[in-house]
Motif scaffolding. Sequence first.
Motif, PDB file in Angstrom:
ATOM      1  N   THR A   1       0.825  -1.198   0.000  1.00 58.66           N
ATOM      2  CA  THR A   1       0.000   0.000   0.000  1.00 58.66           C
ATOM      3  C   THR A   1       0.860   1.250   0.000  1.00 58.66           C
ATOM      4  OG1 THR A   1      -1.842   1.061   1.168  1.00 58.66           O
ATOM      5  CG2 THR A   1      -0.148   0.023   2.531  1.00 58.66           C
ATOM      6  N   TYR A   2       0.212   2.395  -0.096  1.00 62.18           N
ATOM      7  CA  TYR A   2       0.893   3.698  -0.036  1.00 62.18           C
ATOM      8  C   TYR A   2      -0.167   4.780   0.078  1.00 62.18           C
ATOM      9  CZ  TYR A   2      -0.313   3.600  -5.021  1.00 62.18           C
ATOM     10  OH  TYR A   2      -0.989   3.499  -6.215  1.00 62.18           O
ATOM     11  N   GLY A   3       0.266   5.979   0.449  1.00 62.64           N
ATOM     12  CA  GLY A   3      -0.643   7.124   0.530  1.00 62.64           C
ATOM     13  C   GLY A   3      -1.756   6.933   1.536  1.00 62.64           C
ATOM     14  N   ASN A   4      -2.946   7.428   1.210  1.00 66.87           N
ATOM     15  CA  ASN A   4      -4.090   7.324   2.115  1.00 66.87           C
ATOM     16  C   ASN A   4      -4.403   5.882   2.488  1.00 66.87           C
ATOM     17  OD1 ASN A   4      -4.981  10.080   2.469  1.00 66.87           O
ATOM     18  ND2 ASN A   4      -5.583  10.073   0.310  1.00 66.87           N
ATOM     19  N   ALA A   5      -4.223   4.972   1.551  1.00 66.73           N
ATOM     20  CA  ALA A   5      -4.575   3.573   1.794  1.00 66.73           C
ATOM     21  C   ALA A   5      -3.685   2.922   2.841  1.00 66.73           C
ATOM     22  CB  ALA A   5      -4.506   2.786   0.491  1.00 66.73           C
ATOM     23  N   THR A   6      -2.524   3.488   3.133  1.00 61.98           N
ATOM     24  CA  THR A   6      -1.655   2.923   4.162  1.00 61.98           C
ATOM     25  C   THR A   6      -2.365   2.919   5.514  1.00 61.98           C
ATOM     26  OG1 THR A   6       0.336   3.662   3.001  1.00 61.98           O
ATOM     27  CG2 THR A   6       0.562   3.152   5.346  1.00 61.98           C
ATOM     28  N   HIS A   7      -2.988   4.019   5.830  1.00 64.98           N
ATOM     29  CA  HIS A   7      -3.665   4.131   7.128  1.00 64.98           C
ATOM     30  C   HIS A   7      -4.883   3.225   7.194  1.00 64.98           C
ATOM     31  CE1 HIS A   7      -1.070   7.482   8.299  1.00 64.98           C
ATOM     32  NE2 HIS A   7      -1.153   7.847   7.023  1.00 64.98           N
ATOM     33  N   LEU A   8      -5.608   3.126   6.094  1.00 64.25           N
ATOM     34  CA  LEU A   8      -6.750   2.214   6.057  1.00 64.25           C
ATOM     35  C   LEU A   8      -6.284   0.767   6.212  1.00 64.25           C
ATOM     36  CD1 LEU A   8      -8.659   3.811   3.030  1.00 64.25           C
ATOM     37  CD2 LEU A   8      -9.056   4.212   5.483  1.00 64.25           C
ATOM     38  N   SER A   9      -5.148   0.453   5.615  1.00 64.67           N
ATOM     39  CA  SER A   9      -4.609  -0.908   5.695  1.00 64.67           C
ATOM     40  C   SER A   9      -4.141  -1.227   7.109  1.00 64.67           C
ATOM     41  CB  SER A   9      -3.451  -1.064   4.711  1.00 64.67           C
ATOM     42  OG  SER A   9      -3.887  -0.875   3.384  1.00 64.67           O
ATOM     43  N   LEU A  10      -3.535  -0.249   7.760  1.00 64.99           N
ATOM     44  CA  LEU A  10      -3.085  -0.469   9.141  1.00 64.99           C
ATOM     45  C   LEU A  10      -4.274  -0.675  10.073  1.00 64.99           C
ATOM     46  CD1 LEU A  10      -0.177   2.144   9.306  1.00 64.99           C
ATOM     47  CD2 LEU A  10       0.046  -0.349   9.492  1.00 64.99           C
TER      48      LEU A  10
ATOM     49  N   ALA B   1      -3.547  -2.703  -1.830  1.00 61.84           N
ATOM     50  CA  ALA B   1      -4.568  -1.718  -1.473  1.00 61.84           C
ATOM     51  C   ALA B   1      -4.078  -0.322  -1.828  1.00 61.84           C
ATOM     52  CB  ALA B   1      -4.888  -1.805   0.019  1.00 61.84           C
ATOM     53  N   HIS B   2      -4.764   0.315  -2.779  1.00 61.43           N
ATOM     54  CA  HIS B   2      -4.430   1.704  -3.092  1.00 61.43           C
ATOM     55  C   HIS B   2      -5.688   2.476  -3.417  1.00 61.43           C
ATOM     56  CE1 HIS B   2      -5.038   0.827  -7.324  1.00 61.43           C
ATOM     57  NE2 HIS B   2      -3.924   0.109  -7.452  1.00 61.43           N
ATOM     58  N   GLU B   3      -5.554   3.789  -3.427  1.00 63.68           N
ATOM     59  CA  GLU B   3      -6.705   4.663  -3.614  1.00 63.68           C
ATOM     60  C   GLU B   3      -7.152   4.741  -5.064  1.00 63.68           C
ATOM     61  OE1 GLU B   3      -7.790   9.400  -2.867  1.00 63.68           O
ATOM     62  OE2 GLU B   3      -5.934   8.537  -2.082  1.00 63.68           O
ATOM     63  N   ASP B   4      -6.241   4.578  -5.977  1.00 63.37           N
ATOM     64  CA  ASP B   4      -6.546   4.701  -7.398  1.00 63.37           C
ATOM     65  C   ASP B   4      -7.482   3.584  -7.845  1.00 63.37           C
ATOM     66  OD1 ASP B   4      -6.477   5.797  -9.904  1.00 63.37           O
ATOM     67  OD2 ASP B   4      -4.416   5.230 -10.357  1.00 63.37           O
ATOM     68  N   LYS B   5      -7.996   3.713  -9.043  1.00 65.01           N
ATOM     69  CA  LYS B   5      -8.889   2.711  -9.613  1.00 65.01           C
ATOM     70  C   LYS B   5      -8.178   1.356  -9.690  1.00 65.01           C
ATOM     71  CE  LYS B   5      -9.248   5.503 -13.086  1.00 65.01           C
ATOM     72  NZ  LYS B   5      -8.748   6.721 -12.410  1.00 65.01           N
ATOM     73  N   VAL B   6      -8.935   0.294  -9.491  1.00 66.90           N
ATOM     74  CA  VAL B   6      -8.360  -1.041  -9.608  1.00 66.90           C
ATOM     75  C   VAL B   6      -7.986  -1.306 -11.065  1.00 66.90           C
ATOM     76  CG1 VAL B   6      -8.801  -3.505  -9.391  1.00 66.90           C
ATOM     77  CG2 VAL B   6      -9.590  -1.931  -7.608  1.00 66.90           C
ATOM     78  N   PHE B   7      -8.930  -1.054 -11.967  1.00 72.50           N
ATOM     79  CA  PHE B   7      -8.659  -1.265 -13.387  1.00 72.50           C
ATOM     80  C   PHE B   7      -7.711  -0.166 -13.888  1.00 72.50           C
ATOM     81  CE2 PHE B   7      -9.434  -0.789 -17.915  1.00 72.50           C
ATOM     82  CZ  PHE B   7      -9.424  -2.100 -18.350  1.00 72.50           C
TER      83      PHE B   7
END
Length: 682
Positions: free
Chosen positions: A565-574, A616-622
Amino acid sequence: MKDLEVPKIHTIKKTDKETLEKWFRLMSIGRAIDDKAPNYLKQAIGWSYHAPYAGHDGIQLAVGQVFEKKKDHMFMYYRDMLTALSAGLTAEELILNGISKATDLSSGGRHMSNHFAKPEWNIHNFSSLTGNHTLHAVGAARAIKYYGEKAVSFSNQGESSVSEGFVYEAYNGADKEELPVVFVIQDNGYGISVPKKDQTAQRKVANNFTGFKNTRIIHCNGKDVFDSMNAMIEAKRFAMEESKPVIVQANCVRIHSHSNSDDHLLYRSESERNYVEKYDPLAKFKRLLLRYERFTEEELQGIEEEVKLVIKTAHRAALKAPNPDPESIYDFVLPEPYPAEKYPEGVHNEEGEKIKLITALNETLKAEFRRNPDTFMWGQDMANKDKGGIFNVSKGLQQEFGPKRIFNAPIAEDFIVGTANGMSRYDEKIRIVIEGAEFADYFWPAMEQYVECSHDYWRSNGQFTPNVTIRLASGGYIGGGLYHSQTIEGSLVSIPGVRIVYPSFADDAAGLLRTAIRSKGPTMFMEPKSLYQSPKAATVVPDDFEVPFGKARIRKEGKDLTVLTYGNATHLSLEAAEKLEQEGYSVEVIDLRSLVPLDEETILKSVKKTNKVLVAHEDKVFGGYGGELSALITEKAFEYLDAPVKRVGSTYTPVGFNVILERAILPDMKRIYDAAKDLMSY
């Protein structure tokens, strides 16, 4: 030309014979190569792109003659063969470029033929994208003015390129800043097959800019050597002494087709073709030399015989030159970064007061501007009294470092990035930080210049790289909607030649920004704006903290599942990992921090340990960056996987404005938790 205080007026009678001979020799050599270039293609030797300059002889000779090597800066375009020769390149150097040899001064065969350059003289490698180098010329002129040098930046182009929006941005910016740049428009009436009447309502395109307050416009006959020389001498004098821009519109003719991929027989009548050949500048110049008895027929024939020998010698030498080595394609994609030796792993264990991510960025910028007085920053809405950007990241910088180092740019993203590229060409000690756009979503107008930055180092065969850090406030979770909540790294990673980093915490933001500014080469620095003031992103930040590129950070160790992960998704992942931990699962969370280059070693080591991976990242999956991570793991660690690589990200839609829509689109902790739980039970 070193003495411009008393400009010399050139006429056939007043110009000394030695100078006239030099000009005739240059024009003859240039025309001989111009005529010979198509033959190289026919013989399968090279020169697969050639835009003949015949008909532009007067203005091109003049531009090259007023250029002072290693002092002035020159940005040519693909029809500027005689300009290059007149500025000092040799016939052999022109042919080496034309047939794309490894010893080509411009690019070592990496760039198209007919793109002449000699960077050591400040004759810059330029793009095939017509007119985009006008922005680079403005940036170089900005540096000339800032450092107080008596010099000029020259930018050459055809009249049709003036239709481009970034050309207007360049002219407008030069006018606003009162910069010593001379824009030379070589008007031959055609943009490939498109006549000028289909480009603009003005018969003379320079007159589109008559309303500019500080810009002088000079018209001249670009077919005539003397009128062109006088115009360019005056243009340089004015630009240098007044520190203001000049537009020189040179009326030319295009005797041949646009290039060897064009056939003007398809759109020009026989009478028009005969007309332009009648006004051949070289033939006219030769007639003048004879008519006014400055030379005899025998003297000119003697020069022409010498020219034939020059061409023959240059041709033979160029053919013997080595071809590019196919193994060299990976050279000069990115320069070596700042080594970050103080914190080689980009981690620390210091205790103390935590600061927010926005404070870490602000304090790091100030520290780096104090460290290097040749550091500059500009962008939109970032230098107004106590305000520093839309989010106040640059607050206080202009007050401390002054408006010449920290300043507002026009609302023109291409201008912001393009002039950064140009200014960094002045001296490699210069470091530039720009806000590429107020929000990442608005960066698209600058993509043309972003691409320029990405391949400058490779295209120039390692001779130039723009030392520019591009800051972008990125991502959502702020209720911003379209143009205020997207993240664009998935589109950027496909373009080689730029480092891309995306921190999640204050210390990494500070360390990566410091490394980016100190490094050579371009870096895209993506800032998760929803975390600027967030307590969860606040950390202790050691003084002079450094984070090397390509080093991920294990934010939580585990053995059952790897979350990348990275960015905003890092905190959601934690948050998801902590919840899973309470249920008896052990989850490893890896904060990538650096997307390009990527820490493959840490990723693969973790995969071999946990055997299951969630991206896990914020950008679109596709089309998002997770697809590359999944492919990497599948190719290099497939035998260690106990389940397919799973991805969590945004839906394949834009990000909506209403918070209900935003929540439906952007990933959250629950989606990451659910995906992880599914993988655990696979």
